[in-house]
Design a protein around this motif. Structure first.
Motif, short mmCIF file in Angstrom:
data_model
loop_
_atom_site.label_atom_id
_atom_site.label_comp_id
_atom_site.label_asym_id
_atom_site.label_seq_id
_atom_site.Cartn_x
_atom_site.Cartn_y
_atom_site.Cartn_z
N UNK A 74 0.84 -1.20 0.00
CA UNK A 74 0.00 0.00 0.00
C UNK A 74 0.87 1.25 0.00
N UNK A 75 1.86 1.27 0.87
CA UNK A 75 2.71 2.46 0.99
C UNK A 75 3.54 2.72 -0.27
N UNK A 76 3.79 1.68 -1.04
CA UNK A 76 4.57 1.84 -2.27
C UNK A 76 3.89 2.78 -3.25
N UNK A 77 2.57 2.92 -3.13
CA UNK A 77 1.83 3.79 -4.06
C UNK A 77 2.07 5.27 -3.78
N UNK A 78 2.51 5.58 -2.56
CA UNK A 78 2.53 6.98 -2.15
C UNK A 78 3.54 7.84 -2.92
N UNK A 79 4.52 7.22 -3.53
CA UNK A 79 5.52 7.97 -4.28
C UNK A 79 5.13 8.20 -5.73
N UNK A 80 3.91 7.83 -6.09
CA UNK A 80 3.48 7.95 -7.48
C UNK A 80 2.92 9.30 -7.86
N UNK A 81 2.83 10.23 -6.92
CA UNK A 81 2.28 11.55 -7.22
C UNK A 81 1.08 11.85 -6.36
N UNK A 82 0.26 12.77 -6.81
CA UNK A 82 -0.82 13.29 -5.99
C UNK A 82 -1.83 12.20 -5.62
N UNK A 83 -2.08 12.09 -4.32
CA UNK A 83 -3.12 11.22 -3.76
C UNK A 83 -3.82 12.03 -2.68
N UNK A 84 -5.13 12.16 -2.79
CA UNK A 84 -5.85 12.96 -1.80
C UNK A 84 -6.01 12.21 -0.49
N UNK A 85 -6.41 10.94 -0.59
CA UNK A 85 -6.65 10.19 0.64
C UNK A 85 -6.59 8.69 0.38
N UNK A 86 -6.58 7.95 1.45
CA UNK A 86 -6.52 6.50 1.43
C UNK A 86 -7.59 5.97 2.36
N UNK A 87 -8.44 5.07 1.84
CA UNK A 87 -9.46 4.42 2.66
C UNK A 87 -8.98 3.01 3.00
N UNK A 88 -9.02 2.67 4.27
CA UNK A 88 -8.61 1.34 4.74
C UNK A 88 -9.82 0.58 5.25
#
Length: 215
Positions: free
Chosen positions: A25-39
């Motif tokens: 999941x955390x690997x996605x965070x370096x891909x650019x703009x993300x407003x939020x994450x739902x778990x």
């Protein structure tokens, strides 16, 4: 990592899928703009879900990504999440907002018709979600979610999130509805995909095709 000034167009909301590791999941965070994450808990027991969230929340928040826990206000509080996602009736939504709105944002989902959406919207949640977790298994978004999202975005000031399909290109279809946010799960986290590259590609598609919002 998010820019200090978010883009003035439809933005990405990630939804962690079943069996995903915190690292995936955390690997996605370096891909650019993300407003939020739902778990969502995705069938995990409370202790496992809390441990899973505890690994992700600080990393996401450090990247400027708000974390929303689905369904469990106790775990949302314990892991210092930014919000709670609930799928319930109007009365219970109202009670949740009254109890927690000063502590975290409250988002609503589960509406399958305009009347159901309007009823929940009367309680002024922070967002309305159109779609179902885990049901993005076709390339294109569900037509009902698109229709509800387009109607809601035109009529209601509360922001909405519309579930995309399993194909990254479906972000263009969601953005065209005027929805403020597009939810991605399998299109980013399916086996064999690089989550960072998928988020980067989705942001490129949105930069190129998503309508801009009025200031």
């Amino acid at each position: 990592m998010n820019d200090l000034t978010p883009p003035n167009r439809c933005r990405i909301v990630l939804i962690a899928p079943p069996l995903a590791t915190a690292e995936h999941v955390c690997a996605a965070f370096d891909g650019g703009d993300i407003a939020s994450l739902i778990l969502p808990d995705n069938g995990m027991d409370d202790a496992t879900f809390q441990a899973f969230a505890e690994k992700i929340v600080p990393v996401a928040q450090a990247a400027g990504i708000a974390v929303v826990i689905a369904g469990d206000s106790r775990i949302a509080g314990r892991v210092h999440a930014d919000g709670l996602h609930v799928e319930t009736n109007r009365r219970e939504l109202a009670e949740t907002i009254e109890r927690l709105a000063d502590k975290m944002m409250i988002g609503a989902g589960g509406a399958k018709t305009r009347d159901e959406a309007l009823e929940l919207g009367e309680e002024r949640p922070d967002y309305m979600f159109f779609g179902r977790f885990g049901y993005d298994n076709k390339p294109e978004p569900h037509s009902r979610n698109l229709s509800l999202g387009e109607w809601w975005a035109q009529m209601i000031q509360i922001p909405c999130i519309v579930m995309a399909g399993s194909d990254l290109a479906s972000v263009k279809t969601v953005a065209a509805t005027g929805a403020e946010f597009v939810a991605l799960s399998s299109a980013v986290f399916a086996d064999g995909l690089d989550p960072r590259a998928a988020v980067a590609a989705a942001n490129v598609l949105l930069d190129e095709t998503a309508p801009r919002f009025e200031d």
